[in-house]
Write a protein that holds these residues in place. Structure first.
Motif, PDB file in Angstrom:
ATOM      1  N   PRO A   1      -0.174 -10.258   5.352  1.00 25.50           N
ATOM      2  CA  PRO A   1       0.804  -9.196   5.581  1.00 25.50           C
ATOM      3  C   PRO A   1       0.743  -8.153   4.477  1.00 25.50           C
ATOM      4  N   ILE A   2       0.947  -6.898   4.857  1.00 29.36           N
ATOM      5  CA  ILE A   2       0.986  -5.836   3.858  1.00 29.36           C
ATOM      6  C   ILE A   2       2.076  -4.835   4.239  1.00 29.36           C
ATOM      7  N   ASP A   3       2.828  -4.404   3.242  1.00 28.63           N
ATOM      8  CA  ASP A   3       3.867  -3.399   3.435  1.00 28.63           C
ATOM      9  C   ASP A   3       3.309  -2.036   3.032  1.00 28.63           C
ATOM     10  N   CYS A   4       3.255  -1.128   3.993  1.00 27.91           N
ATOM     11  CA  CYS A   4       2.750   0.214   3.730  1.00 27.91           C
ATOM     12  C   CYS A   4       3.925   1.161   3.505  1.00 27.91           C
ATOM     13  N   GLN A   5       3.950   1.786   2.345  1.00 26.47           N
ATOM     14  CA  GLN A   5       5.004   2.731   1.991  1.00 26.47           C
ATOM     15  C   GLN A   5       4.472   4.147   2.238  1.00 26.47           C
ATOM     16  N   LEU A   6       4.986   4.748   3.313  1.00 21.04           N
ATOM     17  CA  LEU A   6       4.421   5.992   3.825  1.00 21.04           C
ATOM     18  C   LEU A   6       5.176   7.234   3.397  1.00 21.04           C
TER      19      LEU A   6
ATOM     20  N   SER B   1      -4.981   8.606   8.514  1.00 23.40           N
ATOM     21  CA  SER B   1      -5.810   7.443   8.857  1.00 23.40           C
ATOM     22  C   SER B   1      -5.901   6.508   7.669  1.00 23.40           C
ATOM     23  N   ILE B   2      -5.623   5.227   7.908  1.00 22.42           N
ATOM     24  CA  ILE B   2      -5.690   4.203   6.865  1.00 22.42           C
ATOM     25  C   ILE B   2      -6.645   3.114   7.332  1.00 22.42           C
ATOM     26  N   THR B   3      -7.639   2.800   6.507  1.00 22.64           N
ATOM     27  CA  THR B   3      -8.539   1.689   6.811  1.00 22.64           C
ATOM     28  C   THR B   3      -8.318   0.577   5.798  1.00 22.64           C
TER      29      THR B   3
ATOM     30  N   LEU C   1       0.859  -1.180   0.000  1.00 25.61           N
ATOM     31  CA  LEU C   1       0.000   0.000   0.000  1.00 25.61           C
ATOM     32  C   LEU C   1       0.893   1.226   0.000  1.00 25.61           C
ATOM     33  N   GLU C   2       0.854   1.984  -1.063  1.00 28.37           N
ATOM     34  CA  GLU C   2       1.674   3.190  -1.174  1.00 28.37           C
ATOM     35  C   GLU C   2       0.794   4.421  -1.047  1.00 28.37           C
ATOM     36  N   LEU C   3       1.118   5.277  -0.081  1.00 27.01           N
ATOM     37  CA  LEU C   3       0.418   6.546   0.058  1.00 27.01           C
ATOM     38  C   LEU C   3       1.027   7.556  -0.892  1.00 27.01           C
ATOM     39  N   LYS C   4       0.173   8.371  -1.513  1.00 28.11           N
ATOM     40  CA  LYS C   4       0.637   9.407  -2.446  1.00 28.11           C
ATOM     41  C   LYS C   4       0.095  10.761  -2.003  1.00 28.11           C
TER      42      LYS C   4
ATOM     43  N   THR D   1      -2.562  -3.873  17.738  1.00 26.45           N
ATOM     44  CA  THR D   1      -1.144  -3.567  17.880  1.00 26.45           C
ATOM     45  C   THR D   1      -0.493  -3.355  16.517  1.00 26.45           C
ATOM     46  N   VAL D   2       0.157  -2.222  16.376  1.00 28.81           N
ATOM     47  CA  VAL D   2       0.854  -1.878  15.145  1.00 28.81           C
ATOM     48  C   VAL D   2       2.292  -1.523  15.508  1.00 28.81           C
ATOM     49  N   GLY D   3       3.235  -1.948  14.692  1.00 31.92           N
ATOM     50  CA  GLY D   3       4.636  -1.649  14.953  1.00 31.92           C
ATOM     51  C   GLY D   3       4.982  -0.207  14.632  1.00 31.92           C
ATOM     52  N   LYS D   4       6.254   0.108  14.705  1.00 26.01           N
ATOM     53  CA  LYS D   4       6.728   1.442  14.400  1.00 26.01           C
ATOM     54  C   LYS D   4       7.108   1.565  12.929  1.00 26.01           C
ATOM     55  N   THR D   5       7.063   2.791  12.443  1.00 26.57           N
ATOM     56  CA  THR D   5       7.513   3.028  11.069  1.00 26.57           C
ATOM     57  C   THR D   5       9.035   3.044  11.032  1.00 26.57           C
ATOM     58  N   LYS D   6       9.574   2.562   9.926  1.00 25.92           N
ATOM     59  CA  LYS D   6      11.028   2.521   9.753  1.00 25.92           C
ATOM     60  C   LYS D   6      11.336   2.792   8.284  1.00 25.92           C
ATOM     61  N   ASN D   7      12.170   3.813   8.080  1.00 24.64           N
ATOM     62  CA  ASN D   7      12.545   4.203   6.715  1.00 24.64           C
ATOM     63  C   ASN D   7      11.317   4.463   5.843  1.00 24.64           C
TER      64      ASN D   7
END
Length: 508
Positions: A444-449, A431-433, A22-25, A484-490
């Protein structure tokens, strides 16, 4: 050999994860998600109005001027932005003057569409509009075109909104309301291809033009009756009938109900189902996005500037009635499956917020995919209620465009996207739903923020079983809980979306 198997296994795991991204733009935040996309629908149908919203001042059920106190509080908590009334098909036989003045003088009406019951018109224009003020919601009124007249419609608009000296203003004041109400949204007709008069589209378009030309204020948002589902011929015909006169309509309605079986005869149970009906329901609800795109393409043809908006003012699941309930009352339960339907649809509507300005789930209490169920003194918040509450962070937020890559959820040779998502920004909070349609596996999903965030939090709506629902006198099985959500990294965030769930992730 063991080493080879391990390497293959790792490669498959990486490949599986990589395909869910999931890439945010957030480069341009030019589209607002109108809060009205989170709207609701109330019709004189079954126990939606009477018993569900209105019990009368003499009821032993706690009430505020006849409105159920528990329902009022639940609606305020939900932040209901807009409420459609009095129908639906009921609107096509409703004559508003029957529902004003002293209650003891109001004539009764037989609800010919829904159960053939007789009602006393004790809930009319004043009661509805005062209720909207009480809960802080915008009213959206459906004008009777099916069996009404232009004069009746114009007088209703004048009665409600006019501050000028006039017979209708005087009548309103005589009935206890000095100041006019502020009503912006007016539907001119309802399902005119069906219960609203069984009209041909070109015939209805001319009638609409007639009605709309007499409802003159530039402050009104007037809605022309659009299609059912994928009926593009209706859309094409009515808009062709408005050619050169598209200023007469600010919105085009769309109705689409999700039936597991796709059959209006036997629609399936709301509580007793297995994976086949789970899959079919979610597959069928996803069709709405294709319908939206097709109708918007036609709207673009006749309104290239995009001034007319799409109004999805009836949507939701429709199952067979619950055993032991009355015919025509459309009572059904509300399970995890309905929570997913709600989450999927709201994500779709959010992502089309540039052209969809309102949506109204059917119906708000006790009917179809309701957010509230009532029985006597008891009230239940359904799984759909909790979805709307969790998602209301998107109301009036700025839409963040996304690119979503998702694996499929496959069942017996068919497949649908496993994940849907939408994102927004408001007051510095992203906010992401996300919904996971797969009932059997976490995804699993990789979110590119693009950026790291100091604060990350999560919420989830889910149940242990896909058939879980909330019932009277029992602890809730489906509700909002912390996730529970982890922390953002890079600038990235990895999320494991549980099976058959909807989640909210917020970043700040």
């Amino acid at each position: 050999m063991k080493t080879t198997i391990l390497i293959i296994s790792l490669l498959l795991t990486v490949s599986l994860s990589a395909q869910n991204t999931l890439e945010l733009k957030p480069d341009t935040l030019t589209v607002k998600i109108n809060k009205e996309i989170y709207g609701h629908f109330s019709e004189h149908l079954g126990t939606c109005i009477y018993e569900g919203i209105y019990v009368g001042e003499d009821s032993d059920i706690p009430n505020i001027n006849g409105y159920r106190k528990d329902v009022v509080e639940a609606f305020k908590e939900l932040k209901v932005p807009v409420l459609r009334w009095p129908g639906g098909c009921f609107a096509d036989t409703y004559h508003w003057k029957d529902g004003i003045g002293p209650k003891e003088d109001r004539p009764s009406i037989v609800n010919v569409f829904w159960g053939g019951v007789t009602e006393d018109n004790s809930f009319g224009t004043h009661e509805f509009l005062n209720f909207c003020e009480l809960v802080g919601t915008e009213p959206y009124l459906s004008i009777n075109v099916g069996s009404g007249t232009v004069q009746e419609a114009v007088e209703w608009v004048e009665y409600i909104t006019s501050s000028n000296k006039s017979p209708m203003t005087d009548l309103r004041k005589k009935n206890g309301r000095k100041n006019p109400w502020n009503v912006k949204y007016w539907g001119i007709g309802n399902e005119n291809w069906g219960c609203g008069g069984d009209m041909a589209p070109d015939y209805y378009a001319n009638i609409y033009r007639n009605y709309s030309s007499y409802i003159r204020s530039n402050n009104y948002h007037k809605v022309i009756c659009g299609p059912s589902g994928g009926d593009t011929k209706w859309t094409e015909s009515i808009l062709k009938g408005l050619e050169g006169k598209t200023h007469l309509a600010q919105g085009v309605s769309l109705h689409y109900y999700t039936l597991p079986t796709g059959d209006w005869g036997s629609k399936g149970s709301s509580t007793e189902f297995k994976e086949d009906m789970w899959f079919a329901t979610l597959r069928n609800t996803m069709y709405v996005e294709d319908f939206i795109k097709k109708h918007l393409a036609i709207m673009d043809k006749y309104d290239p500037e995009g001034k007319m908006k799409l109004i999805v003012d009836e949507w939701g699941t429709w199952y067979d009635k619950l055993p032991g309930t009355k015919e025509g009352f459309l009572q059904q339960q509300n399970t995890v499956r309905d929570a997913l339907v709600a989450g999927i649809n709201l994500n779709i509507f959010n992502n089309h917020a540039d052209r969809i300005s309102m949506a109204n789930i059917a119906q708000i209490v006790n009917v179809l995919q309701s957010v509230i169920l009532t029985k006597g003194h008891e009230m239940v918040k359904t799984p759909t209620y909790h979805i709307f509450k969790m998602y209301n962070v998107h109301q009036d937020a700025n839409l963040i465009p996304i690119d979503l890559e998702t694996e499929n959820y496959e069942y017996k040779g068919e497949s649908i996207p496993a994940l849907t998502a939408s994102a927004s920004e408001k007051d510095g909070i992203v906010s992401i739903t996300i919904t996971n349609a797969n009932p059997n596996k976490e995804i699993p999903i990789d979110c590119q923020l693009r950026n790291d965030f100091k604060s990350v939090s999560g919420k989830i709506v889910a149940g242990k079983e896909i058939t879980d629902f909330n019932d009277f006198g029992k602890e809730e099985k489906v509700y909002i809980s912390d996730f529970t959500v982890g922390k953002t990294k890079n600038g990235e965030l990895k999320i494991e979306v549980p099976a058959h769930s909807a989640i909210l992730v917020q970043l700040q």
